[in-house]
Design a protein around this motif. Sequence first.
Motif, PDB file in Angstrom:
ATOM      1  N   ASN A  39     -10.398   7.256  -0.316  1.00  0.00           N
ATOM      2  CA  ASN A  39     -10.655   8.006   0.910  1.00  0.00           C
ATOM      3  C   ASN A  39     -10.413   9.480   0.664  1.00  0.00           C
ATOM      4  OD1 ASN A  39     -10.781   5.553   2.582  1.00  0.00           O
ATOM      5  ND2 ASN A  39      -8.584   5.412   2.172  1.00  0.00           N
ATOM      6  N   GLU A  74       0.836  -1.200   0.000  1.00  0.00           N
ATOM      7  CA  GLU A  74       0.000   0.000   0.000  1.00  0.00           C
ATOM      8  C   GLU A  74       0.874   1.254   0.000  1.00  0.00           C
ATOM      9  OE1 GLU A  74      -3.220  -0.025   2.797  1.00  0.00           O
ATOM     10  OE2 GLU A  74      -3.674   2.089   2.489  1.00  0.00           O
ATOM     11  N   HIS A  90      -8.260   9.778   7.468  1.00  0.00           N
ATOM     12  CA  HIS A  90      -9.267   9.639   6.413  1.00  0.00           C
ATOM     13  C   HIS A  90     -10.503  10.478   6.717  1.00  0.00           C
ATOM     14  CE1 HIS A  90      -7.653   5.303   5.423  1.00  0.00           C
ATOM     15  NE2 HIS A  90      -6.691   6.191   5.558  1.00  0.00           N
ATOM     16  N   ASP A 147      -3.699   4.275  -2.086  1.00  0.00           N
ATOM     17  CA  ASP A 147      -4.655   4.874  -1.159  1.00  0.00           C
ATOM     18  C   ASP A 147      -4.690   6.380  -1.443  1.00  0.00           C
ATOM     19  OD1 ASP A 147      -5.589   6.260   1.254  1.00  0.00           O
ATOM     20  OD2 ASP A 147      -5.581   4.290   2.201  1.00  0.00           O
TER      21      ASP A 147
HETATM   22 FE    FE Z   1      -5.661   2.350   3.024  1.00  0.00          FE
END
Ligand code: FE
Length: 277
Positions: free
Chosen positions: A213, A142, A226, A176
């Motif tokens: 997000n 990630e 987030h 992300d």
């Molecule tokens: Fe994440």
Amino acid sequence: MLHIGSHISSAGGFEAMGRHALLLHADTFGFFTRNPRGSRVKALDLEDMGRLQKLARERHFAQLVAHAPYTLNPCGAKDQVREFAKMAMEEDLRRLDYLPGNYYNFHPGSHVGQGVEAGIQKIADLLNQVLREDQQTTVLLETMAGKGSEVGKTFEELREILDRVHGNHLMGVCLDTCHVWDAGYDIVNHLDQVLDAFDRTIGLARLRAIHLNDSKNPMGSGKDRHAPIGEGYIGFEALSRVTRHPALRDLPFVLETPHQEDQGWAEEIRRLREAWH
Ligand code: FE
Ligand code: FE
Ligand code: ZN
């Protein structure tokens, strides 16, 4: 069709997660392989996993994105910390063999003062021990916000990890949106340039899933907090553009937005689907 879902609690088992996703009009979802704060796993219920597989096939789900507990630190300074990460990831991947064809996402970890280079080497060493040629799951690194001493806040760092893993054909990346924004990538005004940079550094073929997000902080804050879609600094329009971008539109999108009730995620899924064309 836009493939989108939220993170779903695994407390009720596998089939229950699939049914829960359907209630939200989701066709993918994220879930923790074990309690994110602990290490315990329940005994595997293979029939339950089989029922989820059947449901996912019948309802045309995209790949699911399992998430390693975020408390794991694959590049911790203490042997014991890395040993635990290795044990948990090995076990998670064995279990996910019974749900073939999906993703296992993990945070590369925090180097806790050892330096980025040492961190990258430890992450790669661990992956070289954990990955199996016959595993049924693609393992995703990630992109991180760079909070504290997190490794993976730049595409270059992720590329460096992949370069050092022999079995990197078993790996990909999960982007992300909150993390890359907080790390300083301007996906609001320069999405094309950010994706070009990703392509040049890592290669877009590696990009397999998106954590969608909003962010409570401005670009480059290095924070990782987030926000619900449209309630942060990235905003609904920019996040909708992410879901519609030609290089991304076929990927599974997983919301990790803070809400108290299902309705929050159902509403985000509805609005993002409505804006998708
Ligand atoms: Fe994440
Ligand atoms: Fe994560
Ligand atoms: Zn995060």
